[in-house]
Design a protein around this motif. Structure first.
Motif, PDB file in Angstrom:
ATOM      1  N   HIS A  37     -34.403 -11.637  16.491  1.00 12.23           N
ATOM      2  CA  HIS A  37     -35.169 -12.490  15.758  1.00 12.23           C
ATOM      3  C   HIS A  37     -35.284 -13.974  15.952  1.00 12.23           C
ATOM      4  CE1 HIS A  37     -36.150  -9.615  12.629  1.00 12.23           C
ATOM      5  NE2 HIS A  37     -35.911  -8.643  13.444  1.00 12.23           N
ATOM      6  N   GLU A  38     -34.184 -14.385  16.969  1.00 12.49           N
ATOM      7  CA  GLU A  38     -34.261 -15.938  17.322  1.00 12.49           C
ATOM      8  C   GLU A  38     -35.226 -16.253  18.366  1.00 12.49           C
ATOM      9  OE1 GLU A  38     -30.798 -18.991  17.703  1.00 12.49           O
ATOM     10  OE2 GLU A  38     -30.536 -17.300  18.447  1.00 12.49           O
ATOM     11  N   PHE A  39     -35.504 -17.476  18.229  1.00 11.41           N
ATOM     12  CA  PHE A  39     -36.502 -18.187  19.073  1.00 11.41           C
ATOM     13  C   PHE A  39     -35.518 -19.122  20.018  1.00 11.41           C
ATOM     14  CE2 PHE A  39     -41.107 -19.029  20.315  1.00 11.41           C
ATOM     15  CZ  PHE A  39     -40.914 -19.727  21.328  1.00 11.41           C
ATOM     16  N   LEU A  40     -35.159 -18.803  20.942  1.00  8.63           N
ATOM     17  CA  LEU A  40     -34.396 -19.506  21.800  1.00  8.63           C
ATOM     18  C   LEU A  40     -34.772 -20.270  23.229  1.00  8.63           C
ATOM     19  CD1 LEU A  40     -30.969 -19.967  22.428  1.00  8.63           C
ATOM     20  CD2 LEU A  40     -31.750 -19.567  24.653  1.00  8.63           C
ATOM     21  N   VAL A  41     -34.641 -21.471  23.161  1.00  7.97           N
ATOM     22  CA  VAL A  41     -35.326 -22.279  24.152  1.00  7.97           C
ATOM     23  C   VAL A  41     -34.426 -22.698  25.258  1.00  7.97           C
ATOM     24  CG1 VAL A  41     -36.876 -24.253  25.091  1.00  7.97           C
ATOM     25  CG2 VAL A  41     -37.611 -23.022  22.892  1.00  7.97           C
ATOM     26  N   LEU A  43     -44.573 -12.059  14.454  1.00  8.42           N
ATOM     27  CA  LEU A  43     -43.916 -10.832  15.259  1.00  8.42           C
ATOM     28  C   LEU A  43     -42.532 -10.606  14.935  1.00  8.42           C
ATOM     29  CD1 LEU A  43     -45.994 -11.210  18.349  1.00  8.42           C
ATOM     30  CD2 LEU A  43     -46.546  -9.662  16.677  1.00  8.42           C
ATOM     31  N   LYS A  44     -41.891 -11.686  14.519  1.00  8.18           N
ATOM     32  CA  LYS A  44     -40.352 -11.545  14.435  1.00  8.18           C
ATOM     33  C   LYS A  44     -39.713 -10.996  15.465  1.00  8.18           C
ATOM     34  CE  LYS A  44     -40.035 -11.909   9.533  1.00  8.18           C
ATOM     35  NZ  LYS A  44     -41.627 -11.669   9.126  1.00  8.18           N
ATOM     36  N   ILE A  45     -39.894 -11.160  16.896  1.00 10.86           N
ATOM     37  CA  ILE A  45     -39.105 -10.635  18.154  1.00 10.86           C
ATOM     38  C   ILE A  45     -38.523 -11.761  18.588  1.00 10.86           C
ATOM     39  CG2 ILE A  45     -39.792  -9.653  20.356  1.00 10.86           C
ATOM     40  CD1 ILE A  45     -41.999  -8.259  19.121  1.00 10.86           C
ATOM     41  N   THR A  46     -37.087 -11.351  19.211  1.00 11.87           N
ATOM     42  CA  THR A  46     -36.298 -12.150  19.770  1.00 11.87           C
ATOM     43  C   THR A  46     -37.141 -12.683  20.931  1.00 11.87           C
ATOM     44  OG1 THR A  46     -34.409 -10.592  19.146  1.00 11.87           O
ATOM     45  CG2 THR A  46     -33.884 -12.452  20.765  1.00 11.87           C
ATOM     46  N   THR A  47     -37.064 -13.968  21.079  1.00  9.13           N
ATOM     47  CA  THR A  47     -37.918 -14.713  22.287  1.00  9.13           C
ATOM     48  C   THR A  47     -36.878 -15.467  22.904  1.00  9.13           C
ATOM     49  OG1 THR A  47     -39.915 -14.489  20.808  1.00  9.13           O
ATOM     50  CG2 THR A  47     -39.841 -16.083  22.656  1.00  9.13           C
ATOM     51  N   ILE A  48     -37.227 -15.688  24.216  1.00 10.75           N
ATOM     52  CA  ILE A  48     -36.242 -16.611  25.247  1.00 10.75           C
ATOM     53  C   ILE A  48     -37.429 -17.382  25.858  1.00 10.75           C
ATOM     54  CG2 ILE A  48     -34.784 -17.017  27.003  1.00 10.75           C
ATOM     55  CD1 ILE A  48     -33.311 -14.293  26.240  1.00 10.75           C
ATOM     56  N   TYR A  49     -37.500 -18.566  25.847  1.00 13.29           N
ATOM     57  CA  TYR A  49     -38.694 -19.366  26.409  1.00 13.29           C
ATOM     58  C   TYR A  49     -38.051 -20.470  27.246  1.00 13.29           C
ATOM     59  CZ  TYR A  49     -42.726 -22.183  25.696  1.00 13.29           C
ATOM     60  OH  TYR A  49     -44.136 -23.027  25.683  1.00 13.29           O
ATOM     61  N   VAL A  50     -38.425 -20.567  28.263  1.00 14.56           N
ATOM     62  CA  VAL A  50     -38.189 -21.603  29.510  1.00 14.56           C
ATOM     63  C   VAL A  50     -39.136 -22.490  29.641  1.00 14.56           C
ATOM     64  CG1 VAL A  50     -37.851 -21.763  31.980  1.00 14.56           C
ATOM     65  CG2 VAL A  50     -36.525 -19.873  30.851  1.00 14.56           C
ATOM     66  N   ASP A 106     -35.694 -22.129  17.575  1.00 15.16           N
ATOM     67  CA  ASP A 106     -34.791 -22.127  16.432  1.00 15.16           C
ATOM     68  C   ASP A 106     -33.590 -22.701  16.880  1.00 15.16           C
ATOM     69  OD1 ASP A 106     -36.361 -20.532  14.791  1.00 15.16           O
ATOM     70  OD2 ASP A 106     -35.903 -18.761  15.818  1.00 15.16           O
ATOM     71  N   ARG A 107     -33.195 -22.413  18.168  1.00 15.57           N
ATOM     72  CA  ARG A 107     -32.154 -23.058  18.719  1.00 15.57           C
ATOM     73  C   ARG A 107     -32.424 -23.549  20.302  1.00 15.57           C
ATOM     74  NH1 ARG A 107     -26.580 -20.531  19.177  1.00 15.57           N
ATOM     75  NH2 ARG A 107     -27.928 -18.726  19.724  1.00 15.57           N
TER      76      ARG A 107
END
Lengths: 352, 290
Positions: free
Chosen positions: A29-33, A183-190, A202-203
């Protein structure tokens, strides 16, 4: 939905090291950039998670499965590409429906799900169009809808907003944030845009030269940078970096000005970092140091003063209604909070 | 001199050349197709028959229908085989790799050979006494050692198709590599992540985006196959019998060998019909507004 774990991940092309032995735990569930300048290895890291690039070494775990040898189609991730990667020969509807179709979703289920996804990004009335007939922002929405139409375990977003104009970028940023919370889906964002990173994450993992420099919440990254690079990369205007030394408990600039008390042992070469917001402006003689105004800028919500003493220039944020002229003398004071000392050779933070 | 006059004067030589070498012969052949047109009969080049030559081809000449059949099968086979194999090769070469540049250079070599030369060299290779294939089969598949390839109607036809496919694959491969390179990599990767297998990516994403290039390749190759002459002329000369006699070869034989230039011209004009259809389709694809 799943966590993503990178263990000693490395990617080389010949002698060039794209990603250098990096490990990272991304919670469910984390949003990591992944944030960094171009060529820092952030996109390569994401492409390895997607399966579009094979790691030279190391392991990638999605949930409780090591996916190194899985094809992209078997990793159950959804990706939004920088140039959207829409299928030009298909209508918007077919573009969004494609992931469902190739996964053998029953026919009756496809239409309602496509409509639901299109509704979430406000595309309903454009479903019959081809991508060519859409604006940049609309294409972006199609790419998003195609990602959310199925329930992937992980979202991967590769600079999804960088092709949009500034105004649209701010709107879409808010929509992305809203959608990700919903949506609460783990997201990795570049991204290379620190504002996007600060607002969405989130982090944040700050990368440079294939190495993750620091991982932390936006708050930690902004208020407690671990290195000179992170300090200079995050924040706008960039953090002021002043060369000098620590003598008798004071920071002294290279020009010999005794600036502010610091709580670290004496050291000949240090860099003092201080943000524009963490300094106060007062009338001549009232603060720590008097300086001449080199430039005065008015941004609307605040004022920015570039001031100079000796050869040293720093940027200070002033109040909205402050009015000064170029060439005037003001005094600035540095609070003892929010001062950062760095070793100029290693770039590492010196903590008291 | 006025600019207007000058510009026409400047293009005049070119127009004259085109007229003398293309337009006038075209008109003249059309005129001839309505005449008796026999070299051996004086005055027959001006002796008009109306549509009789055309009617003759359709009703009295089994050899014409044979040539139509041979040309049709030859075209379908060569277009189908060349395009499929060129597409396969293009897909193998497109992703890049160390040898790609070198392979591409070598690839173009067969295309650099003149079709007549290809015909001659294939005839040599299939020679039953000292041919390369004969030697191969003598060692590898002894029962095929004594087969006289070019003397058997079906085998001779197969050899013609093979020589043509061999000669054309390189060029079409290069065109298709170009076509594949113009497909955005994003769309392929997006489909992979969306869950498509390699086959689905190929079928749903690559082929539809390659379709315009593929259409041009198929049309162009059809035109070249329909008008095949020199290779067949050198390889089998239409034989054995008329087993490999294409329309061009049939026209050449009637016009040049038998001196029936009027009849040959009318068959040539019959061949123009499918050519015009293909040429129209070609220009539509090449100059399509999209």
């Amino acid at each position: 939905m799943a966590s993503v774990i990178l263990k000693n991940l490395t990617k080389c092309w010949g002698d060039f090291i794209g990603v250098d032995n990096q490990s990272l735990d991304i919670q469910d569930h984390e949003f990591l950039v992944l944030l960094g300048p171009s060529g820092c290895g952030k996109t390569t890291t994401m492409r390895m998670i997607a399966g579009l690039e094979d790691p030279t070494d190391g392991e990638i775990w999605i949930g409780d499965r090591m996916v190194n040898d899985d094809l992209p189609k078997d990793r159950h991730v959804a990706m939004v590409f920088q140039n959207y990667g829409l299928y030009p020969h298909m209508t918007v509807f077919d573009n969004i429906a494609y992931p469902l179709r190739v996964r053998g979703t029953p026919k009756g289920e496809i239409e309602p799900r496509v409509k639901k996804a299109a509704g979430q990004v406000e595309l309903i009335e454009l479903l019959h169009r081809k991508p060519k007939a859409l604006s940049g922002g609309q294409r972006q929405r199609v790419a998003l809808a195609r990602a959310i139409v199925r329930t992937p375990r992980v979202f991967l977003m590769d600079e999804p907003l960088s092709n949009l104009d500034a105004k649209l970028r701010v709107t879409m940023r808010a929509e992305l944030k809203h959608l990700s919370r919903e949506l609460k889906i783990t997201t990795i964002y570049v991204t290379h845009d620190q504002i996007e990173a600060m607002t969405l994450a989130d982090r944040i993992a700050v990368m440079k030269d294939g190495i993750i420099q620091q991982v932390g919440t936006p708050d930690e990254i902004y208020n407690d940078p671990a290195s000179l690079f992170v300090a200079g990369f995050i924040g706008s205007p960039a953090m002021n970096l002043i060369n000098g030394s620590v003598q008798d408990g004071y920071f002294v600039t290279t020009g010999g000005t005794k600036l502010v008390a610091v709580s670290v042992p004496d050291k000949p070469d240090v860099v003092l970092g201080v943000r524009a917001d963490d300094m106060r402006i007062s009338e001549e003689g009232e603060g720590d140091i008097d300086a001449r105004i080199y430039a005065f800028e008015h941004t609307g919500e605040a004022t920015l003063l570039t001031v100079q003493w000796g050869t040293q220039r720093v940027i200070v944020r002033g109040a909205r209604h402050l009015r000064k002229e170029q060439g005037e003398i003001v005094s600035i004071s540095l609070g003892s909070d929010h001062l950062y000392l760095f070793n100029p050779d290693t770039g590492k933070r010196i903590r008291g | 001199m006025r600019d207007n006059t000058l510009k026409y004067l400047l293009v005049l030589p070119a127009i004259l050349v085109v007229f003398a070498t293309a337009i006038w012969p075209l008109i003249e052949s059309l005129r001839l197709s309505f005449t008796v047109g026999r070299f051996s009969v004086p005055g027959s080049l001006e002796q008009y028959l109306g549509w009789e030559n055309f009617a003759w081809a359709f009703t009295q000449e089994p050899a014409f229908w044979n040539a139509v059949r041979v040309t049709a099968i030859y075209t379908v086979l060569t277009v189908g085989l060349t395009t499929t194999m060129a597409l396969g090769l293009a897909l193998l070469l497109a992703p890049g790799g160390k040898f790609r540049a070198g392979v591409q250079t070598i690839l173009i070599l067969p295309f650099a050979m003149s079709p007549a030369l290809i015909g001659v060299s294939f005839r040599f290779m299939f020679n039953p006494e000292f041919g390369l294939f004969d030697a191969f089969f003598g060692v590898l598949i002894p029962p095929l050692a004594d087969v006289s390839w070019l003397a058997d109607p079906i085998l001779a036809f197969a050899v013609c198709v093979m020589a043509d496919v061999w000669g054309w694959i390189p060029f079409l491969t290069l065109v298709l590599i170009g076509g594949l390179a113009s497909i955005p990599q994003d769309t392929i990767e997006a489909a992979q992540v969306d869950g498509a297998s390699n086959w689905r990516v190929f079928k749903d994403i690559t082929i539809p985006q390659l379709a315009p290039v593929l259409a041009v390749v198929i049309i162009l190759k059809s035109i070249f196959s329909l008008k095949t002459f020199d290779q067949i002329f050198m390889l089998t000369n239409g034989g054995p019998g008329t087993a490999t006699q294409t329309l061009s070869h049939y026209i050449y034989f009637n016009g040049m060998k038998y001196g029936q230039i009027g009849y040959a011209a009318s068959v040539a004009w019959l061949m123009v019909i499918p050519m015009i259809v293909l040429a129209y389709a070609y220009t539509k694809f090449v100059f399509r507004k999209d």
